[in-house]
Design a protein around this motif. Structure first.
Motif, mmCIF file in Angstrom:
data_model
loop_
_atom_site.group_PDB
_atom_site.id
_atom_site.type_symbol
_atom_site.label_atom_id
_atom_site.label_comp_id
_atom_site.label_asym_id
_atom_site.label_seq_id
_atom_site.Cartn_x
_atom_site.Cartn_y
_atom_site.Cartn_z
ATOM 1 N N MET A 125 0.946 -1.275 0.287
ATOM 2 C CA MET A 125 0.614 0.052 -0.074
ATOM 3 C C MET A 125 1.175 0.764 0.165
ATOM 4 O O MET A 125 1.923 1.144 0.858
ATOM 5 N N VAL A 126 0.873 1.951 -0.706
ATOM 6 C CA VAL A 126 1.045 3.382 -0.877
ATOM 7 C C VAL A 126 1.181 4.345 0.358
ATOM 8 O O VAL A 126 -0.356 5.116 0.132
ATOM 9 N N LYS A 127 1.782 4.488 1.094
ATOM 10 C CA LYS A 127 1.584 5.636 2.381
ATOM 11 C C LYS A 127 2.281 7.201 2.107
ATOM 12 O O LYS A 127 1.859 8.093 1.922
ATOM 13 N N ARG A 128 4.092 6.808 1.990
ATOM 14 C CA ARG A 128 4.673 7.497 1.667
ATOM 15 C C ARG A 128 4.921 8.051 0.147
ATOM 16 O O ARG A 128 5.522 7.630 -0.724
ATOM 17 N N ILE A 129 4.968 9.108 -0.921
ATOM 18 C CA ILE A 129 5.141 9.224 -2.070
ATOM 19 C C ILE A 129 5.876 10.138 -2.293
ATOM 20 O O ILE A 129 6.439 11.425 -1.655
ATOM 21 N N GLY A 130 7.295 10.210 -2.652
ATOM 22 C CA GLY A 130 8.176 11.322 -3.161
ATOM 23 C C GLY A 130 7.940 11.678 -4.715
ATOM 24 O O GLY A 130 7.360 11.422 -5.326
ATOM 25 N N TRP A 131 8.171 13.625 -4.295
ATOM 26 C CA TRP A 131 7.737 14.307 -5.503
ATOM 27 C C TRP A 131 8.837 14.702 -6.088
ATOM 28 O O TRP A 131 9.362 15.792 -5.264
ATOM 29 N N ILE A 132 9.292 14.801 -7.618
ATOM 30 C CA ILE A 132 11.105 15.415 -8.213
ATOM 31 C C ILE A 132 9.801 15.783 -9.318
ATOM 32 O O ILE A 132 8.981 16.321 -9.939
ATOM 33 N N GLY A 133 10.157 17.918 -9.071
ATOM 34 C CA GLY A 133 9.026 18.907 -9.954
ATOM 35 C C GLY A 133 7.928 19.588 -9.140
ATOM 36 O O GLY A 133 7.028 18.577 -9.285
ATOM 37 N N THR A 134 8.658 20.496 -8.872
ATOM 38 C CA THR A 134 7.287 21.324 -8.180
ATOM 39 C C THR A 134 7.347 22.745 -9.436
ATOM 40 O O THR A 134 6.804 23.578 -8.185
ATOM 41 N N GLY A 135 7.407 22.652 -10.681
ATOM 42 C CA GLY A 135 6.799 23.377 -11.420
ATOM 43 C C GLY A 135 5.068 23.890 -10.604
ATOM 44 O O GLY A 135 4.483 23.371 -9.862
ATOM 45 N N VAL A 136 5.380 24.433 -11.941
ATOM 46 C CA VAL A 136 2.978 24.401 -11.901
ATOM 47 C C VAL A 136 2.514 23.627 -11.701
ATOM 48 O O VAL A 136 1.308 23.720 -11.294
ATOM 49 N N GLY A 138 -5.205 12.744 0.967
ATOM 50 C CA GLY A 138 -4.460 11.803 2.459
ATOM 51 C C GLY A 138 -3.302 11.791 2.288
ATOM 52 O O GLY A 138 -2.960 10.503 2.582
ATOM 53 N N TYR A 139 -2.453 11.646 1.206
ATOM 54 C CA TYR A 139 -1.648 10.822 1.465
ATOM 55 C C TYR A 139 -0.355 11.785 1.835
ATOM 56 O O TYR A 139 -0.154 13.150 1.831
ATOM 57 N N GLU A 140 0.999 11.363 2.087
ATOM 58 C CA GLU A 140 2.054 11.678 2.952
ATOM 59 C C GLU A 140 2.686 11.844 1.431
ATOM 60 O O GLU A 140 3.218 11.118 0.765
ATOM 61 N N VAL A 141 3.832 13.250 1.233
ATOM 62 C CA VAL A 141 4.142 13.590 -0.116
ATOM 63 C C VAL A 141 5.448 14.218 0.305
ATOM 64 O O VAL A 141 5.520 15.797 1.637
ATOM 65 N N VAL A 142 6.842 14.170 -0.126
ATOM 66 C CA VAL A 142 7.780 14.433 0.174
ATOM 67 C C VAL A 142 8.348 14.574 -1.128
ATOM 68 O O VAL A 142 8.110 14.169 -1.949
ATOM 69 N N VAL A 143 9.118 15.853 -1.620
ATOM 70 C CA VAL A 143 9.431 17.042 -2.310
ATOM 71 C C VAL A 143 10.839 16.632 -2.454
ATOM 72 O O VAL A 143 11.454 17.280 -1.536
ATOM 73 N N TYR A 144 11.240 17.220 -3.885
ATOM 74 C CA TYR A 144 12.827 17.387 -4.408
ATOM 75 C C TYR A 144 11.900 18.350 -5.407
ATOM 76 O O TYR A 144 12.242 18.098 -6.327
ATOM 77 N N ALA A 190 -0.998 -2.263 -12.769
ATOM 78 C CA ALA A 190 -2.021 -2.706 -12.420
ATOM 79 C C ALA A 190 -2.143 -1.951 -10.887
ATOM 80 O O ALA A 190 -2.651 -1.703 -9.493
ATOM 81 N N GLN A 191 -0.451 -2.217 -10.824
ATOM 82 C CA GLN A 191 -0.203 -2.233 -9.337
ATOM 83 C C GLN A 191 -0.393 -0.545 -8.809
ATOM 84 O O GLN A 191 -0.885 -0.355 -7.492
ATOM 85 N N GLN A 192 0.017 0.803 -9.925
ATOM 86 C CA GLN A 192 -0.409 1.953 -9.873
ATOM 87 C C GLN A 192 -2.003 2.968 -10.394
ATOM 88 O O GLN A 192 -2.148 3.652 -9.975
ATOM 89 N N ARG A 193 -2.504 1.822 -10.132
ATOM 90 C CA ARG A 193 -3.968 2.036 -11.038
ATOM 91 C C ARG A 193 -4.838 2.917 -10.017
ATOM 92 O O ARG A 193 -5.071 4.581 -10.310
ATOM 93 N N ASP A 194 -4.786 3.092 -9.029
ATOM 94 C CA ASP A 194 -6.158 3.303 -7.754
ATOM 95 C C ASP A 194 -4.422 4.988 -7.167
ATOM 96 O O ASP A 194 -5.544 6.040 -7.530
ATOM 97 N N VAL A 195 -3.725 4.656 -7.391
ATOM 98 C CA VAL A 195 -3.073 6.311 -7.222
ATOM 99 C C VAL A 195 -3.284 7.185 -8.089
ATOM 100 O O VAL A 195 -3.349 8.361 -8.192
ATOM 101 N N LEU A 196 -2.670 6.540 -9.848
ATOM 102 C CA LEU A 196 -2.828 7.383 -10.535
ATOM 103 C C LEU A 196 -4.386 7.508 -10.777
ATOM 104 O O LEU A 196 -5.283 9.030 -11.447
ATOM 105 N N GLY A 197 -5.523 6.901 -10.089
ATOM 106 C CA GLY A 197 -6.942 7.135 -10.340
ATOM 107 C C GLY A 197 -7.677 8.724 -9.880
ATOM 108 O O GLY A 197 -7.946 8.874 -10.136
#
Length: 286
Positions: free
Chosen positions: A1-12, A25-31, A144-151
């Motif tokens: 289960m995805v709980k902590r998402i890393g995100w690279i690129g905080t443009g528009v 409701g996701y925990e997000v850490v960015v770079y 298939a594994q990531q479909r819920d998050v993308l949805g």
């Protein structure tokens, strides 16, 4: 289960989708290479892409330009691959050349990482509301594994097959968007100079076959002026450059695309490359 998402690129687009993930409701850490942009989001900020790969359940990439993606993923000290992490999925929402996407599939999978190319359409508004349109290419079981998050982020999500195909379709879409925007600008400029009410013009044209999504985008900006950037002129020019490279590869002439690139470059020179793409209409107004 995805709980902590890393995100690279905080443009528009990236900042809008991060806000959506937080809302869901996701925990997000960015770079972000410009730290100040990342800090404005009010979430934890990683010191490097490598740190995100080491500590997150899922990693998103949303950057402008292939050089940036190359460095963020493969820098020998700070890049994602340098983490040595195996089995982590990288979802790439950037728009890049199809052949570059194919190379990312090959190199990341060789490093033990899963990779999905997921170029999106819908701009800042779609990112914030979770109504993006997305094309997905890569291994179907990974999708298939990531479909819920993308949805959570999309209203239209289409799996198109092997690596490179999603980017090919996205580049073609962006070529059409660019041409439609300039066609809409001509229509709006003539109507405005003829004294037509913009709201009436929009209502009338939206019931006719000449109407396009991008005509709607332009009229919305003209009727409700805003300095908020949804898609910048710089991004539009980058997209057209990708379209020209693709056309050259398959020996197809794209005269409307060539003219579109010239006009968007002129708009960027006059209004500033960071301004919204709808500024192109000012080329046609006195």
């Amino acid at each position: 289960m995805v709980k902590r998402i890393g995100w690279i690129g905080t443009g528009v687009l990236g900042s809008a989708v991060v806000a959506r993930l937080l809302e869901r409701g996701y925990e997000v850490v960015v770079y972000n290479r410009t730290v100040q942009k990342a800090e404005q989001l009010g979430v934890a900020v990683a010191s490097s892409p490598r740190e995100l790969a080491e500590t997150c359940d899922l990693l998103f990439l949303c950057v402008k330009g292939q050089d940036a993606a190359e460095s963020l993923l493969f820098d020998p000290e700070r890049g994602v691959v340098a983490s040595g992490r195996k089995g982590l999925c990288v979802i790439d929402m950037s728009t890049v050349a199809p052949e570059f996407a194919v190379s990312l599939h090959q190199r990341l999978e060789a490093a033990g990482l899963d990779y999905l190319e997921v170029p999106v359409s819908g701009g800042r508004e779609g990112g914030r509301k979770g109504t993006l349109g997305a094309l997905v290419a890569g291994r179907e079981e990974v999708f298939a594994q990531q479909r819920d998050v993308l949805g959570e982020l999309t209203s239209k999500l289409l799996y198109v097959g092997e690596g490179g195909k999603a980017q090919l379709l996205k580049v073609l879409n962006n070529l059409a968007e660019s041409i439609h925007m300039l066609a809409a600008a001509e229509v709006a400029a003539i109507g405005k100079q003829a004294g037509l009410d913009l709201t009436l013009m929009h209502e009338a044209l939206s019931s006719m076959r000449g109407y396009s999504t991008y005509m709607g985008v332009l009229f919305e900006r003209l009727i409700n002026p805003s300095d908020v950037v949804s898609t910048s002129l710089a991004v539009r020019i980058k997209d057209l450059d990708l379209a020209h490279s693709l056309a050259d590869q398959f020996d197809v002439s794209i005269p409307m695309g060539a003219l579109a690139e010239q006009l968007f470059k002129l708009a960027a020179q006059q209004q500033g490359a960071a301004r919204d793409q709808t500024e192109c209409v000012k080329l046609l107004l006195p």
